[in-house]
Design a protein around this motif. Structure first.
Motif, PDB file in Angstrom:
ATOM      1  N   THR A  82     -67.991 -45.455  48.283  1.00 55.64           N
ATOM      2  CA  THR A  82     -68.917 -44.525  47.620  1.00 55.64           C
ATOM      3  C   THR A  82     -68.493 -43.079  47.889  1.00 55.64           C
ATOM      4  O   THR A  82     -67.923 -42.804  48.945  1.00 55.64           O
ATOM      5  CB  THR A  82     -70.366 -44.735  48.119  1.00 55.64           C
ATOM      6  N   PRO A  83     -68.763 -42.172  46.914  1.00 55.52           N
ATOM      7  CA  PRO A  83     -69.451 -42.386  45.658  1.00 55.52           C
ATOM      8  C   PRO A  83     -68.706 -43.385  44.770  1.00 55.52           C
ATOM      9  O   PRO A  83     -67.483 -43.337  44.674  1.00 55.52           O
ATOM     10  CB  PRO A  83     -69.489 -41.015  44.998  1.00 55.52           C
ATOM     11  N   GLN A 111     -62.592 -43.579  37.610  1.00 46.05           N
ATOM     12  CA  GLN A 111     -62.317 -44.008  38.984  1.00 46.05           C
ATOM     13  C   GLN A 111     -61.491 -42.969  39.736  1.00 46.05           C
ATOM     14  O   GLN A 111     -61.678 -42.765  40.940  1.00 46.05           O
ATOM     15  CB  GLN A 111     -61.624 -45.376  38.995  1.00 46.05           C
ATOM     16  N   PHE A 117     -68.431 -45.457  40.972  1.00 46.17           N
ATOM     17  CA  PHE A 117     -68.805 -45.609  39.565  1.00 46.17           C
ATOM     18  C   PHE A 117     -68.647 -47.073  39.194  1.00 46.17           C
ATOM     19  O   PHE A 117     -67.587 -47.664  39.413  1.00 46.17           O
ATOM     20  CB  PHE A 117     -67.939 -44.745  38.642  1.00 46.17           C
ATOM     21  N   MET A 140     -63.853 -40.385  40.970  1.00 42.60           N
ATOM     22  CA  MET A 140     -64.580 -40.818  42.173  1.00 42.60           C
ATOM     23  C   MET A 140     -63.698 -40.699  43.416  1.00 42.60           C
ATOM     24  O   MET A 140     -64.145 -40.237  44.463  1.00 42.60           O
ATOM     25  CB  MET A 140     -65.067 -42.271  42.032  1.00 42.60           C
ATOM     26  N   ARG A 174     -64.336 -38.558  46.795  1.00 38.75           N
ATOM     27  CA  ARG A 174     -64.343 -39.163  48.137  1.00 38.75           C
ATOM     28  C   ARG A 174     -63.387 -38.428  49.071  1.00 38.75           C
ATOM     29  O   ARG A 174     -63.725 -38.111  50.226  1.00 38.75           O
ATOM     30  CB  ARG A 174     -63.979 -40.653  48.059  1.00 38.75           C
ATOM     31  N   VAL A 180     -73.398 -36.412  42.438  1.00 42.07           N
ATOM     32  CA  VAL A 180     -72.809 -36.576  43.777  1.00 42.07           C
ATOM     33  C   VAL A 180     -73.100 -35.342  44.633  1.00 42.07           C
ATOM     34  O   VAL A 180     -73.417 -35.454  45.820  1.00 42.07           O
ATOM     35  CB  VAL A 180     -71.293 -36.844  43.673  1.00 42.07           C
TER      36      VAL A 180
END
Length: 376
Positions: free
Chosen positions: A30-31, A342, A33, A345, A349, A259
């Motif tokens: 996480t975060p 992705q 999707f 994301m 991170r 986020v």
């Protein structure tokens, strides 16, 4: 491999959070999707291709699967993971939103909702208990409470009445879910765009106790400004050491903004649906592949992207197959969009881990403001 469900919050930067949800079927970074596999498939994608984009978890849809092919049939065939050839975690929504948005002639009572199928007009009943049973038959790893999602705009009195019933349904969902080690049940905060109602909902959910908490009732037409207004306080009302899931979001700038406000999980049909309609997400904003400017362009969609569409095909080819209604168009453009989401994301991170999230957000918006590369 863990035998239970847990959440490890590893780093924070402002309100932005980086962590890992551990499940018996694998970890979810996480975060996160979550691509949407409505009818046990992410449209135009093989499950192994979805995994190759970096997805750790998929979303399945209770309403669609209960109608066709039915949860009982999926259970007989070994459960949803086996049925769709996806061995990693699956989250299933409760069906409440689709009943609101798709079903005909629905009747809402304290017990639940009766409605007519949008497929063949057959009558069905969905209650908190039945929703838990369906999601158990499907075998999903993360189960959502059955709730009512009121259509906005609505008065505070209407939103309050709906929220109170959703909280009673949440308690019934928890009772019906029972003790299922390795599987998680998430509660859903409601309350529209009213802070006091959101606080009341969060307090009731905390009393019931869930494995994770969703912020529900947003991304239903209220606009980004109103949504961010709620997200400025709503996630803070939920337990800090449990995952926070914003349902049905969204566009890349919605995701980054969510986020930044403390959200850990999101899902949306946008990357796959847009891919099938020729809309492509890149670091420099949205590209419309059907536009004539791409017809003679030998360049990739995004020279820094490593997805198959960008690595192996030109804009000219992608324009051609879209215009020709060739199946490969939806496959390649969906793969690119899911890869982009992705990648986004992973970038967040990484930025949260080193305390550089603000710079990430600035760079993200500056990149999109540049717009697409100049036509040849």
């Amino acid at each position: 491999m863990t035998s239970r469900f847990s959440f490890d919050l590893q780093a924070t930067d402002g309100k932005a959070r980086k962590g890992v949800i551990s499940t018996p079927r694998g970890d979810i970074r996480t975060p996160a999707f979550m691509p949407v596999g409505t009818a046990a498939t992410v449209k135009a994608m093989m499950p192994e291709s979805v995994r190759a984009t970096g997805a750790d978890i998929l979303l399945g849809n209770t309403y669609h699967l209960m109608l066709r092919p039915t949860a009982e049939r999926i259970d007989r065939l070994g459960g949803l993971h086996k049925f769709m050839n996806w061995d990693r975690p699956i989250l299933t929504d409760s069906g409440g939103f689709q009943v609101m948005s798709l079903a005909g002639l629905r009747k809402l009572t304290e017990k639940g909702v009766t409605f007519k199928s949008h497929i063949d007009g057959s009558r069905h009943e969905l209650t908190p208990e039945r929703s838990m049973e369906i999601q158990r038959l499907l075998g999903s790893d993360i189960v959502m409470c059955f709730d009512e999602c009121p259509a906005l705009p609505a008065t505070d009195a209407e939103v309050s009445k709906s929220m109170q019933m959703s909280m009673r349904w949440a308690a019934r969902s928890k009772d019906a879910f029972g003790d299922r080690p390795g599987h998680a049940l998430f509660g859903i905060q409601q309350g529209g765009v009213t802070k006091d109602l959101r606080a009341e909902s969060a307090a009731l959910l905390r009393d019931i106790e869930f494995d994770g908490y969703a912020v529900g009732g947003l991304a239903v037409g209220e606009g980004q400004e109103a949504m961010f207004g709620v997200l400025d306080y709503a996630p803070d009302m939920l337990p800090e050491h449990k995952p926070r899931y914003l349902m049905g979001v969204g566009k890349p700038d919605d995701i980054v903004g969510a986020v930044a406000r403390g959200i850990d999980m999101m899902d949306c049909v946008l990357p796959s649906r847009s891919g099938r309609t020729g809309q492509v997400f890149t670091r420099h904003g949205v590209v419309n592949i059907k536009n004539a400017r791409h017809a003679d362009d030998p360049r990739p969609l995004d020279e820094n992207c490593t997805c198959p569409a960008c690595s192996n095909y030109s804009r000219a080819y992608l324009h051609h197959v879209f215009r020709s209604n060739e199946m490969i168009s939806g496959m390649l453009l969906t793969w690119h969009n899911l890869h982009y989401f992705q990648d986004l994301m992973q970038g967040m991170r990484d930025a949260i881990e080193i305390g550089a999230f603000d710079k990430f957000v600035t760079d993200f918006h500056e990149g999109r403001a540049q717009g697409d590369i100049e036509p040849l």
